[in-house]
Motif scaffolding. Structure first.
Motif, PDB file in Angstrom:
ATOM      1  N   PHE A 645      25.567  22.329  33.723  1.00 17.26           N
ATOM      2  CA  PHE A 645      25.882  22.947  34.613  1.00 17.26           C
ATOM      3  C   PHE A 645      27.077  23.119  35.174  1.00 17.26           C
ATOM      4  N   ALA A 646      27.476  23.930  36.130  1.00 11.92           N
ATOM      5  CA  ALA A 646      28.795  24.178  36.670  1.00 11.92           C
ATOM      6  C   ALA A 646      28.911  24.772  38.215  1.00 11.92           C
ATOM      7  N   ILE A 647      30.184  24.718  38.757  1.00 18.56           N
ATOM      8  CA  ILE A 647      30.201  25.178  39.728  1.00 18.56           C
ATOM      9  C   ILE A 647      31.347  26.030  39.850  1.00 18.56           C
ATOM     10  N   GLY A 648      30.895  27.345  40.385  1.00 20.78           N
ATOM     11  CA  GLY A 648      32.186  28.424  40.284  1.00 20.78           C
ATOM     12  C   GLY A 648      31.751  29.406  41.154  1.00 20.78           C
ATOM     13  N   ARG A 649      32.487  30.587  41.180  1.00 21.05           N
ATOM     14  CA  ARG A 649      32.776  31.597  42.094  1.00 21.05           C
ATOM     15  C   ARG A 649      31.232  32.266  41.976  1.00 21.05           C
ATOM     16  N   GLU A 650      30.891  32.951  43.017  1.00 21.94           N
ATOM     17  CA  GLU A 650      29.635  33.751  43.200  1.00 21.94           C
ATOM     18  C   GLU A 650      29.143  34.465  42.154  1.00 21.94           C
ATOM     19  N   ILE A 651      28.034  34.218  41.619  1.00 18.24           N
ATOM     20  CA  ILE A 651      27.434  34.953  40.338  1.00 18.24           C
ATOM     21  C   ILE A 651      27.015  36.421  40.552  1.00 18.24           C
ATOM     22  N   GLY A 652      27.228  37.498  39.928  1.00 14.54           N
ATOM     23  CA  GLY A 652      26.931  38.854  40.005  1.00 14.54           C
ATOM     24  C   GLY A 652      25.556  39.218  39.339  1.00 14.54           C
ATOM     25  N   ALA A 674      45.260  36.574  30.896  1.00 18.70           N
ATOM     26  CA  ALA A 674      46.230  37.694  31.014  1.00 18.70           C
ATOM     27  C   ALA A 674      47.100  37.687  30.131  1.00 18.70           C
ATOM     28  N   GLU A 675      47.561  39.083  29.806  1.00 15.13           N
ATOM     29  CA  GLU A 675      48.521  39.082  28.835  1.00 15.13           C
ATOM     30  C   GLU A 675      49.810  37.954  28.742  1.00 15.13           C
ATOM     31  N   ASP A 676      50.298  37.906  30.287  1.00 15.31           N
ATOM     32  CA  ASP A 676      51.383  36.833  30.211  1.00 15.31           C
ATOM     33  C   ASP A 676      51.027  35.589  30.464  1.00 15.31           C
ATOM     34  N   GLU A 677      49.474  35.348  30.250  1.00 20.78           N
ATOM     35  CA  GLU A 677      48.943  33.909  30.349  1.00 20.78           C
ATOM     36  C   GLU A 677      49.147  33.336  31.605  1.00 20.78           C
ATOM     37  N   LYS A 678      49.633  33.907  32.598  1.00 18.32           N
ATOM     38  CA  LYS A 678      49.939  33.116  33.900  1.00 18.32           C
ATOM     39  C   LYS A 678      48.670  33.159  34.750  1.00 18.32           C
ATOM     40  N   PHE A 679      47.804  34.052  34.671  1.00 22.24           N
ATOM     41  CA  PHE A 679      46.690  34.271  35.176  1.00 22.24           C
ATOM     42  C   PHE A 679      45.445  34.107  34.069  1.00 22.24           C
ATOM     43  N   ALA A 680      44.145  33.796  34.207  1.00 25.21           N
ATOM     44  CA  ALA A 680      43.110  33.829  33.708  1.00 25.21           C
ATOM     45  C   ALA A 680      41.652  34.111  34.593  1.00 25.21           C
ATOM     46  N   ARG A 681      40.855  34.435  33.701  1.00 22.84           N
ATOM     47  CA  ARG A 681      39.512  34.668  34.538  1.00 22.84           C
ATOM     48  C   ARG A 681      38.839  33.152  35.133  1.00 22.84           C
ATOM     49  N   VAL A 682      39.053  32.204  34.171  1.00 24.66           N
ATOM     50  CA  VAL A 682      38.988  30.864  34.870  1.00 24.66           C
ATOM     51  C   VAL A 682      39.708  29.920  33.947  1.00 24.66           C
ATOM     52  N   PHE A 683      40.040  28.647  34.555  1.00 29.41           N
ATOM     53  CA  PHE A 683      40.829  27.688  33.588  1.00 29.41           C
ATOM     54  C   PHE A 683      39.748  26.483  33.607  1.00 29.41           C
ATOM     55  N   LEU A 684      39.727  25.879  32.264  1.00 30.26           N
ATOM     56  CA  LEU A 684      39.032  24.613  32.120  1.00 30.26           C
ATOM     57  C   LEU A 684      40.142  23.587  31.777  1.00 30.26           C
ATOM     58  N   GLU A 685      39.996  22.645  32.956  1.00 30.83           N
ATOM     59  CA  GLU A 685      40.770  21.352  32.801  1.00 30.83           C
ATOM     60  C   GLU A 685      39.909  20.082  32.870  1.00 30.83           C
ATOM     61  N   GLY A 686      40.268  19.060  32.127  1.00 25.95           N
ATOM     62  CA  GLY A 686      39.662  17.918  32.307  1.00 25.95           C
ATOM     63  C   GLY A 686      38.218  18.116  31.342  1.00 25.95           C
ATOM     64  N   SER A 687      37.243  17.487  31.892  1.00 27.82           N
ATOM     65  CA  SER A 687      36.034  17.291  31.065  1.00 27.82           C
ATOM     66  C   SER A 687      35.030  18.398  31.974  1.00 27.82           C
ATOM     67  N   SER A 688      35.085  18.821  33.208  1.00 23.31           N
ATOM     68  CA  SER A 688      34.070  19.643  33.814  1.00 23.31           C
ATOM     69  C   SER A 688      33.971  20.970  33.317  1.00 23.31           C
ATOM     70  N   HIS A 689      32.752  21.600  33.640  1.00 21.11           N
ATOM     71  CA  HIS A 689      32.429  22.958  33.105  1.00 21.11           C
ATOM     72  C   HIS A 689      33.091  23.862  33.994  1.00 21.11           C
ATOM     73  N   VAL A 690      33.024  25.180  33.705  1.00 15.65           N
ATOM     74  CA  VAL A 690      33.319  26.230  34.677  1.00 15.65           C
ATOM     75  C   VAL A 690      32.481  27.201  34.465  1.00 15.65           C
ATOM     76  N   LEU A 691      32.533  28.088  35.530  1.00 15.61           N
ATOM     77  CA  LEU A 691      31.558  29.580  35.274  1.00 15.61           C
ATOM     78  C   LEU A 691      32.447  30.890  35.028  1.00 15.61           C
ATOM     79  N   VAL A 692      32.127  31.495  34.270  1.00 12.86           N
ATOM     80  CA  VAL A 692      32.377  32.945  34.241  1.00 12.86           C
ATOM     81  C   VAL A 692      31.102  33.542  34.964  1.00 12.86           C
ATOM     82  N   SER A 693      31.248  34.123  36.022  1.00 15.32           N
ATOM     83  CA  SER A 693      30.327  34.574  36.909  1.00 15.32           C
ATOM     84  C   SER A 693      30.112  35.841  37.199  1.00 15.32           C
TER      85      SER A 693
END
Length: 826
Positions: A645-652, A674-693
């Motif tokens: 399970f995960a909580i994330g941005r609205e799914i398309g 992103a190329e400069d690695e400052k941004f990303a689609r989502v970030f994984l921190e800790g043990s929780s899961h994330v959504l690529v939505s």
């Protein structure tokens, strides 16, 4: 997996060679002095299309297997070029020299271990829409057997009217969208909840449907609430019933982008600049998915429209919609269709109502009779109202022509007919001044009716207005290249109605170009309308578009009509990524309103999307008469894929739940950085899961990731996930594993006490026979490296003339880099 690890072993092998006492030239790809064959990723432009066996000779020449490579390129490269490439290569392999002679490029990227083929635009194959099965250039990860999600959007609006009395009203409007998926079957449900001051609360179910996809056939079966736009002259329909559709916009069973059809597909959330008459006049954001020009919130009636799409990585693509025909030629034997049967559905005040006493039948079929000819038929029926017709789309050396004809039967209005002729000229690129030319003609009889006219009746004793006020309509559009930097266009319309007072003609020339030597642009347009009653209207528009860097744009518009003047400022940074911001502000004034002030900001969080917008209208500044509208909205989603399970941005359209292995619990992971690695689609921190939505359905996608502070020797395996999602499907993706150990050592022949040099071997995992074996080989000093090991016992088999074996034990995963020292082999 085995082949991919072989690539990693090759990289480690080169590192070992560099550390050895034998000197090798640094610029060489292959320093071994003999031909080496390995498996490499094959990339064309920025797209990885699969894996290939590549031979790097002792002289650093790159060789690809001839038959397999030509098979991959046949859907991408012009047929004549491929035939010449095949004839140029005499043996079983294609070399860099063969590619160069054909004007193609072939290189090996040592930094990414990828084989790259470059194809100039003039040698690319012109794609046609084909509903054939997708060629699988890579092994896609399978989605979870069972998955689902719930999108929740909460919004609160405050509306104020300030004059002699101040009136305030709150409006809470919450939207819910959910789906459950099992294999190719999905169940969808949408609803809203409203709470308006003075009107109470209300919950409304907006739609429920069951979808069953047949991807190989490019078709979808739908049971429940659905909507169909119909064909050109058909009425659109909102029904509850059953529908079967085979359509590129639903299931793109071949990953091509139509060039004539007014639709396009986005595989990532992207920013979109709307270009009208050569100047950017509007910016907005679209999520991944397939869109039609009708979905874009721009003013209608303008011919010269383009979209500049910029994805999260900064790549740009321009799509031109200055075409009269709205269809696409199908390949020979291919077809598309849409069939619907059900009860009409309407929104009656605050509820859904189904007219179960009526049955609506509608459909259309298009067939590719030849590469240059597509034919189709269509029809719909509701009660005693009938509409049926056909269409032909054909291409010649002059261009593409489309013909539509339709007939209607109405119990009160009788028979009617409609006809369209549209032509888009095929202008060679070498043409110096004329870029585009299109012409369109529509004819409608007064009594031509659709199913939405079923309740309209005529009393023969009264002189009622006709159903269609316009009888003949002509439109011509042309675009010109006035010089290397200045462009022009001209559009003209003529409309003849059933009454003389309805007749008019119009002409609209426009010119655009850059402002001095900058990226700023200007555009001016003159519109003239002449009516048969003697009236005429002349108006002009001037647009100035100023980019202030890559993120900010200022647009100024002046229109003589209604004395309009406006200034817009937009800002976009990292759209589609966590931390992305999109902001907009404008001030407008016109004859009827002293001032309109608008502002909005959208923020993309790791697990939510938030937006605030505000509008103030001053109808009379002197008397302080104004209205204020403020809205705050936040949206998020909860989803599951399999057991994660995960909580994330609205799914398309589709999604993925991404987690990481316990061995990376302390490491920050950027998914699609992103190329400069400052941004990303989502970030994984800790043990929780994330959504690529925002996965786009039925489209090849590679989800990459970057792990901060990766332990030395840690093997991430593939380094990315290859996906081909179905509609509403969910993935469970895991980054990392316990197979993360890299072991290095030196193999010594026990009898001769000499290194076992330049020998390939296989490492078998003895604790689980289902684990795939790992390849390795030794250098001239007998040194070797094996990555992707897990704790346990291994048997090493050396491919020597007399096969030699060795067993070794890996104790734990605490240290991901293990030095084995010297190992003696009998």
């Amino acid at each position: 997996m085995r082949k991919t690890r072989f690539i990693a072993l090759y990289a480690l092998f080169l590192l070992l060679l560099a550390q050895s006492s034998v000197a090798f030239a640094e610029q060489k790809i292959n320093p071994t002095g003999r031909d080496i064959t390995l498996t490499s990723l094959l990339r064309i432009s920025d797209s990885v299309i699969g894996e290939t066996d590549i031979t790097i000779t002792a002289k650093d020449d790159i060789l690809l297997p001839k038959l397999a490579t030509l098979d991959v390129l046949k859907t991408l490269v012009d047929e004549d070029v491929l035939d010449a490439l095949s004839a140029d290569a005499e043996g079983e392999y294609l070399s860099q020299l063969n590619f160069e002679r054909m004007g193609l490029g072939l290189t090996f990227e040592f930094s990414t271990l990828e084989c790259v083929i470059s194809i100039p635009n003039d040698k690319m194959l012109t794609q046609q829409l084909s509903m054939g099965r997708v060629s699988a250039y890579t092994d896609y990860i399978s989605p979870s057997l069972f998955s689902g999600f719930l999108n929740v959007t909460l919004s609160n609006s405050l509306n104020q009217s300030v004059d002699d009395d101040t009136d305030r009203q709150h409006n809470q409007n919450h939207r819910f969208e959910s789906a459950l998926n099992y294999r190719r079957l999905s169940l969808e449900y949408e609803s809203t909840y409203d709470d308006i001051d003075g009107l109470g609360t209300h919950y409304l179910r907006e739609g429920t449907r069951l979808n069953l996809d047949f991807p190989d056939a490019g078709s979808r079966l739908v049971l429940g609430d659905m909507f169909n736009n119909g064909t050109l002259f058909q009425s659109s329909a909102d029904i509850a019933g059953i529908g079967l559709t085979r359509d590129f916009s639903l299931i793109s069973t071949k990953n091509v982008r139509p060039t004539a059809a007014q639709s396009f597909t986005l595989t990532r959330t992207s920013s979109v600049d709307v270009v009208i008459d050569g100047a950017i006049v509007q910016r907005f954001t679209l999520n991944a998915g397939t869109y039609n020009l009708n979905d874009i919130p721009i003013a209608q009636g303008l011919n010269n429209i383009s979209l500049i799409i910029t994805d999260a990585s900064g790549q740009k693509e321009e799509i031109d919609f200055s075409v009269a025909t709205g269809s696409e030629l199908l390949n020979t034997g291919e077809f598309e269709y849409s069939l619907m049967l059900g009860a009409p559905r309407v929104f009656d005040s605050d509820r859904l109502r189904y007219d179960t006493d009526k049955r609506l039948i509608m459909g259309n079929v298009e067939f590719g009779a030849a590469p240059w000819l597509t034919v189709g038929v269509n029809g719909q029926q509701l009660d005693d109202v009938y509409q049926y017709g056909g269409n032909v789309l054909f291409a010649t050396s002059l261009g593409v022509t489309e013909l539509h004809a339709s007939q209607s039967e109405h119990p009160s209005f009788g028979s009617g007919n409609a006809f369209r002729f549209a032509f888009d000229a095929d202008i060679p690129e070498s043409h110096t001044w004329l870029n585009q030319f299109s012409i369109l003609y529509d004819q409608l009889s007064p009594n031509f009716a659709g199913t939405d006219d079923v309740d309209t009746v005529r009393d023969a004793s009264t002189n009622q207005e006709p159903l269609n006020s316009v009888q003949h309509f002509w439109s011509v559009f042309a675009a010109f290249q006035l010089s290397s930097v200045y462009r022009g266009s001209f559009s003209a319309n003529f409309s003849k109605g059933h009454r003389d007072n309805d007749n008019y003609w119009s002409a609209s020339p426009s010119v655009s170009g850059p402002i001095f030597d900058t990226d700023a642009t200007w555009s001016t347009r003159v519109d003239y309308q002449r009516f048969d009653n003697g009236d005429d209207e002349l108006s002009g528009t001037l647009t100035l578009s100023w980019p202030l860097g890559r993120k900010t744009r200022v647009v100024n518009r002046l229109q003589s009509e209604n004395r309009y003047a406006g200034l817009d400022v937009s800002y976009q940074d990292a759209v589609g990524n966590t931390g992305g911001i999109s902001a907009f502000a404008s001030v407008e004034t016109q004859e009827s309103t002293d001032a309109n002030l608008n502002a909005s900001i959208d923020y993309t969080g790791n697990r939510y999307q938030a937006s605030i917008d505000h509008a103030t209208r001053y109808s009379d500044i002197n008397q302080d008469v104004r209205t204020h509208n403020t809205r705050v909205e936040i949206s998020s989603a909860i989803a599951f894929s399999g057991t994660t399970f995960a909580i994330g941005r609205e799914i398309g359209e589709a999604f993925a739940v991404v987690s990481k292995h316990s061995t990376l619990s302390e490491n920050r992971v950027a998914v699609d950085p992103a190329e400069d690695e400052k941004f990303a689609r989502v970030f994984l921190e800790g043990s929780s899961h994330v959504l690529v939505s925002d996965l786009a359905t039925y489209s090849d996608q590679i989800i990459s990731y970057h792990v901060d502070n990766l332990p030395p020797g840690y093997d991430l395996g593939e380094g990315g996930f290859a996906l081909y999602p179905g509609y509403r499907q969910g993935y469970a993706l895991n980054i990392g594993s316990d197979a993360v150990i890299t072991a290095m050592g030196t193999l010594i022949n026990r009898r001769t006490a000499s290194p076992i040099a330049l020998v390939a071997g296989i490492a078998y995992y003895l604790d689980d026979e289902n684990i795939a074996p790992l390849d390795f080989f030794t250098n001239r000093q007998g040194r070797f490296a094996i990555s992707g090991l897990r704790p346990g016992n291994y048997k090493l088999v050396l491919k020597t003339n007399a096969e030699q074996t060795l067993t070794l034990s890996i104790d734990s995963v605490d240290d991901t880099f293990v030095r084995l020292g010297e190992l003696y082999v009998d």
